[in-house]
Each structure stands twice: as C-alpha cells, then as structure tokens.
Design an enzyme around this catalytic site. Structure first.
Site, PDB file in Angstrom:
ATOM      1  N   CYS A 112      11.111 -42.374 -95.680  1.00  0.00           N
ATOM      2  CA  CYS A 112      10.270 -41.172 -95.663  1.00  0.00           C
ATOM      3  C   CYS A 112      11.077 -39.883 -95.778  1.00  0.00           C
ATOM      4  O   CYS A 112      10.521 -38.823 -96.060  1.00  0.00           O
ATOM      5  CB  CYS A 112       9.424 -41.145 -94.390  1.00  0.00           C
ATOM      6  SG  CYS A 112       8.284 -42.523 -94.316  1.00  0.00           S
ATOM      7  N   HIS A 255       7.101 -34.004 -93.279  1.00  0.00           N
ATOM      8  CA  HIS A 255       6.663 -35.321 -93.759  1.00  0.00           C
ATOM      9  C   HIS A 255       5.285 -35.618 -93.158  1.00  0.00           C
ATOM     10  O   HIS A 255       5.058 -35.402 -91.965  1.00  0.00           O
ATOM     11  CB  HIS A 255       7.688 -36.361 -93.325  1.00  0.00           C
ATOM     12  CG  HIS A 255       7.236 -37.769 -93.520  1.00  0.00           C
ATOM     13  ND1 HIS A 255       6.736 -38.216 -94.716  1.00  0.00           N
ATOM     14  CD2 HIS A 255       7.195 -38.821 -92.663  1.00  0.00           C
ATOM     15  CE1 HIS A 255       6.411 -39.485 -94.591  1.00  0.00           C
ATOM     16  NE2 HIS A 255       6.674 -39.882 -93.357  1.00  0.00           N
ATOM     17  N   ASN A 285       0.198 -41.899 -95.457  1.00  0.00           N
ATOM     18  CA  ASN A 285       1.645 -41.691 -95.533  1.00  0.00           C
ATOM     19  C   ASN A 285       2.164 -42.262 -96.850  1.00  0.00           C
ATOM     20  O   ASN A 285       2.239 -43.480 -97.018  1.00  0.00           O
ATOM     21  CB  ASN A 285       2.295 -42.392 -94.331  1.00  0.00           C
ATOM     22  CG  ASN A 285       3.797 -42.230 -94.286  1.00  0.00           C
ATOM     23  OD1 ASN A 285       4.395 -41.705 -95.220  1.00  0.00           O
ATOM     24  ND2 ASN A 285       4.399 -42.689 -93.199  1.00  0.00           N
TER      25      ASN A 285
HETATM   26  O1  UT7 Z   1       7.245 -41.521 -90.664  1.00  0.00           O
HETATM   27  C1  UT7 Z   1       7.662 -42.822 -90.502  1.00  0.00           C
HETATM   28  C2  UT7 Z   1       6.512 -43.781 -90.529  1.00  0.00           C
HETATM   29  N1  UT7 Z   1       5.918 -43.947 -89.250  1.00  0.00           N
HETATM   30  C3  UT7 Z   1       4.637 -43.755 -88.991  1.00  0.00           C
HETATM   31  O2  UT7 Z   1       3.958 -43.308 -89.826  1.00  0.00           O
HETATM   32  C4  UT7 Z   1       3.998 -44.221 -87.697  1.00  0.00           C
HETATM   33  C5  UT7 Z   1       4.364 -43.600 -86.433  1.00  0.00           C
HETATM   34  N2  UT7 Z   1       3.470 -44.056 -85.400  1.00  0.00           N
HETATM   35  C6  UT7 Z   1       2.165 -43.701 -85.315  1.00  0.00           C
HETATM   36  O3  UT7 Z   1       1.688 -42.946 -86.133  1.00  0.00           O
HETATM   37  C7  UT7 Z   1       1.343 -44.198 -84.140  1.00  0.00           C
HETATM   38  O4  UT7 Z   1       2.166 -44.756 -83.161  1.00  0.00           O
HETATM   39  C8  UT7 Z   1       0.253 -45.234 -84.553  1.00  0.00           C
HETATM   40  C9  UT7 Z   1      -0.800 -44.522 -85.410  1.00  0.00           C
HETATM   41  C10 UT7 Z   1       0.897 -46.348 -85.347  1.00  0.00           C
HETATM   42  C11 UT7 Z   1      -0.408 -45.782 -83.313  1.00  0.00           C
HETATM   43  O5  UT7 Z   1      -0.958 -44.730 -82.568  1.00  0.00           O
HETATM   44  P1  UT7 Z   1      -0.860 -44.759 -80.995  1.00  0.00           P
HETATM   45  O6  UT7 Z   1      -1.589 -43.607 -80.439  1.00  0.00           O
HETATM   46  O7  UT7 Z   1       0.587 -44.902 -80.651  1.00  0.00           O
HETATM   47  O8  UT7 Z   1      -1.697 -46.032 -80.707  1.00  0.00           O
HETATM   48  P2  UT7 Z   1      -1.493 -47.001 -79.530  1.00  0.00           P
HETATM   49  O9  UT7 Z   1      -0.256 -47.781 -79.784  1.00  0.00           O
HETATM   50  O10 UT7 Z   1      -1.619 -46.267 -78.248  1.00  0.00           O
HETATM   51  O11 UT7 Z   1      -2.777 -47.899 -79.651  1.00  0.00           O
HETATM   52  C12 UT7 Z   1      -2.645 -49.173 -79.898  1.00  0.00           C
HETATM   53  C13 UT7 Z   1      -3.996 -49.812 -79.677  1.00  0.00           C
HETATM   54  C14 UT7 Z   1      -3.820 -51.317 -79.535  1.00  0.00           C
HETATM   55  O12 UT7 Z   1      -4.872 -51.835 -78.745  1.00  0.00           O
HETATM   56  P3  UT7 Z   1      -4.636 -52.108 -77.167  1.00  0.00           P
HETATM   57  O13 UT7 Z   1      -3.451 -53.019 -77.097  1.00  0.00           O
HETATM   58  O14 UT7 Z   1      -4.361 -50.768 -76.567  1.00  0.00           O
HETATM   59  O15 UT7 Z   1      -5.918 -52.725 -76.754  1.00  0.00           O
HETATM   60  C15 UT7 Z   1      -4.008 -51.774 -80.962  1.00  0.00           C
HETATM   61  O16 UT7 Z   1      -4.411 -53.087 -81.069  1.00  0.00           O
HETATM   62  O17 UT7 Z   1      -4.824 -49.578 -80.800  1.00  0.00           O
HETATM   63  C16 UT7 Z   1      -5.087 -50.821 -81.453  1.00  0.00           C
HETATM   64  N3  UT7 Z   1      -5.007 -50.594 -82.875  1.00  0.00           N
HETATM   65  C17 UT7 Z   1      -6.070 -50.357 -83.646  1.00  0.00           C
HETATM   66  N4  UT7 Z   1      -7.384 -50.278 -83.373  1.00  0.00           N
HETATM   67  C18 UT7 Z   1      -8.204 -50.020 -84.405  1.00  0.00           C
HETATM   68  C19 UT7 Z   1      -3.885 -50.561 -83.634  1.00  0.00           C
HETATM   69  N5  UT7 Z   1      -4.222 -50.308 -84.910  1.00  0.00           N
HETATM   70  C20 UT7 Z   1      -5.558 -50.171 -84.947  1.00  0.00           C
HETATM   71  C21 UT7 Z   1      -6.488 -49.914 -85.980  1.00  0.00           C
HETATM   72  N6  UT7 Z   1      -7.796 -49.840 -85.655  1.00  0.00           N
HETATM   73  N7  UT7 Z   1      -6.103 -49.710 -87.256  1.00  0.00           N
END
Ligand code: UT7
Length: 328
Positions: A112, A255, A285
């Site tokens: 990225c 980014h 992204n």
């Molecule tokens: O620039 C370099 C590239 N990197 C990136 O673009 C990503 C950087 N990271 C992020 O943008 C964020 O960490 C994410 C968007 C990937 C995740 O956001 P978050 O606020 O950190 O989410 P979380 O980890 O708190 O939430 C995870 C929960 C899990 O459920 P439980 O275990 O809390 O019940 C996942 O199973 O959200 C669930 N989950 C989803 N639910 C619905 C994960 N993906 C999805 C989804 N739809 N697509």
C-alpha cells in the site's frame, strides 16, 4: 532543474460490487462494513482485465492529455501488490502495451505504500539522470484476484483500479514539486499482512490450495494500529525535514484503507477534517493505487490549486511506510 507533476489520472473497472452485493454470498452486511471501514462499494476487474491493462488505461489517458508520446518516457515504475506473475515485472507489460520503446521499467513492491515509494524512486532517478525528461509512475491493482472471497474479514476491504502520474524534469530553475520522501520498513511485521503461498517459500501444491494459502492473510486489528502510528510518525518526520508544521498543509491525502485509519491519523496530526481527502467509500482499498486515484479524483473535482501543499502518507504490508510532501 525542477521536477514537476505534468499530469495525473486513474482508471477503475466498470463493474461495481456493493456491500449489499457482498451480503448475498457472505455473512456480512452494509452496516458492518460501512461503520467499520467507510466503504460502500469497490470496482472489480473483468477476468481478462489485467494489472497491466488497467495501468495502461490510466497511463494512456495521462500521456494523451499531456501530449507526451510513450516514446518520450525514460522509465516506467509500476507498483503493484497483485502483479501478474512472480516474474518478470508487470512493468514490462506496461512498457510493451504503451509502446514506450525508450523506457526501462521495473516493479516496486511496497504494497500500500507503493505510490509513495515509486514517486520517491522516480524523483531520485530524475535527479540522477539530468538528461531524462519523463518518468511514468503507475500503480495498478487486481486485488479481487488475490483475496479470499470466502473470508469476510478481508475480502470486503479491497478493490481494483489503477493510477498514473507523469513526472517531468522541466530543465528550469523551478523548485521541485516533490519533496524528498521519508521511507522505511519494519520487517518484523512481515507475517502480519501477506500472501503466503505461491512464492519460493511455499510453492503451490494441492495441500496449500486446500489451506487457501494462495490468498491474502491479514491481522486486521494489528495492521490498523500500525497504520495509524506509522502514518502519523512518518508524516511528522517528513514535515520536520521540510521545516514545516501541519498548519502549512492544504490537503492531507493518506492511503485509503479504512476511513477510521484516515481520521485517527489526521486527528493525531491535528489536520482539520475538511483538509483530509477521503474516497475509500467508492473504491475500497486499492492498495498501491489509492493515493493516485485520490489525487486524480481531487483534480477532477477541482480541489487542487497551484501552489497548494499536499501531504501523502501510507503504510502497507512489509511493513512499508512512507510520507511525502508535494507542491501542486
Ligand atoms: O493499509 C493496509 C491494509 N490494511 C487494512 O486495510 C486493514 C486494517 N484493519 C482494519 O481496517 C480493521 O481492523 C478491520 C476493518 C479489518 C476490522 O475492524 P475492527 O473494528 O478491528 O473489527 P473487529 O476486529 O473489532 O471486529 C471483528 C468482528 C468479529 O466478530 P466477533 O469475533 O467480534 O464476534 C468478526 O467475525 O467482526 C466480525 N467481522 C465481520 N462481520 C460482518 C469481520 N468481518 C466482518 C464482515 N461482516 N465483513
């Protein structure tokens, strides 16, 4: 001699995949994706549409508008996280498809951070070759081919698209449009965001395919924190080196991975929200291409005025990090 941005442009594939479309085959929904990432839709390349095709579409537009022939290019630098093959460089295909017969070309693998790394490399090449007039910087991604469409944690985040920037040495005593970038990597996080299979470490086997190692893997939470910290730190260093404070910035163009990463970084840099450009909502992204697509969108919306100071910043797999100031 002065290095200037002669033209900039982008290309995104026609097909749009919305969050609602995703929810038809994945256990996800628009509300989760939008509130966690700010993404509403992403563009998806046709199966036959390749990284070099998208890169060429952006590049042709840029060259035609500028009235510069491909044969005038001295070099083409292509950054891509999703290159067509392990080798040779996809940049060679861009060179061939453009008919840039006098250009050398190579890929830059900085994920990225690819656009910032490429601009800095192009700046240095132009500085080191006083007789070279033009370098084309291209970033092109077909992330849809390397994400796991069965993994909602990652596939909802990415999109396809390309951008091209034509840099010119104007042979005048004008100040450079590109300030020296601050670049770095932290290889300790190599495993936190990677495509494990298919390289020389894990050549493709049936077992590896069964384990879905041919797709992108990411520790999203960790990368989120590293992205905010890295973009903030590198932006501050780039500003400090230029002897400038964040108040001098007209636009922060980070980014575009997640609007929460963008906003948290801008807040730490104390850059007012209205000076922060965001377009992740429309594209997801697009990795190396996001900053170029953002600049092209900004120009299309007439947001960029001559003399404005832009701060570009990115963090990506590697962990690669970069920030650069640009005088528009
Ligand atoms: O620039 C370099 C590239 N990197 C990136 O673009 C990503 C950087 N990271 C992020 O943008 C964020 O960490 C994410 C968007 C990937 C995740 O956001 P978050 O606020 O950190 O989410 P979380 O980890 O708190 O939430 C995870 C929960 C899990 O459920 P439980 O275990 O809390 O019940 C996942 O199973 O959200 C669930 N989950 C989803 N639910 C619905 C994960 N993906 C999805 C989804 N739809 N697509």
């Amino acid at each position: 001699m002065g290095i200037r941005i002669r033209n900039i442009g982008s290309y995104v594939p026609e097909k749009i995949l919305t969050n609602d479309d995703l929810s038809k085959f994945l256990d996800t929904n628009d509300e989760w994706i939008y509130t966690r990432t700010g993404i509403r839709q992403r563009h998806i390349a046709a199966p036959e549409e390749q990284v070099s095709d998208m890169g060429c579409s952006a590049a042709k537009k840029v060259l035609e508008e500028a009235g510069v022939s491909p044969s005038e290019l001295g070099a083409i630098l292509l950054s891509s996280t999703s290159p067509e093959c392990l080798f040779p460089a996809s940049a060679c295909l861009v060179q061939e498809k453009l008919g840039a017969k006098n250009a050398f070309s190579f890929d830059i693998q900085a994920a990225c951070s690819g656009m910032v790394f490429s601009l800095e490399n192009a700046r240095c090449i132009l500085k080191g070759n006083p007789s070279m007039r033009y370098i084309l910087v291209v970033a092109s991604e077909k992330m849809s081919a390397i994400v796991d469409w069965e993994n909602r944690d990652t596939c909802v985040l990415f999109g396809d698209g390309a951008a091209a920037v034509l840099l010119e040495n104007d042979f005048q005593e004008t100040p450079d449009a590109l300030f020296p970038a601050h670049l770095g990597v932290d290889g300790a996080y190599f495993e936190s965001l990677l495509l494990p299979g298919g390289g020389s470490r894990l050549p493709l086997t049936t077992a590896l395919l069964d384990e879905r190692q041919q797709f992108l893997h990411m520790d999203g939470k960790l990368i989120f924190k590293l992205a905010v910290a890295g973009m903030t730190e590198y932006s501050n260093i780039a500003l400090e080196r230029a002897g400038l404070s964040p108040e001098k910035i007209d636009w922060f163009v980070p980014h575009q991975a997640n609007v929460r990463i963008v906003d948290a970084t801008a807040e730490r840099l104390a850059i007012p929200s209205e000076q922060v450009f965001r377009n992740v909502e429309n594209y997801g992204n697009t990795c190396a291409a996001t900053i170029g697509i953002a600049l092209a969108d900004m120009r299309a919306r007439d947001l960029l005025k001559p003399g404005q100071l832009l701060l570009l910043a990115a963090v990506g797999a590697g962990l690669s990090k970069g920030a650069m100031l640009v005088r528009w």
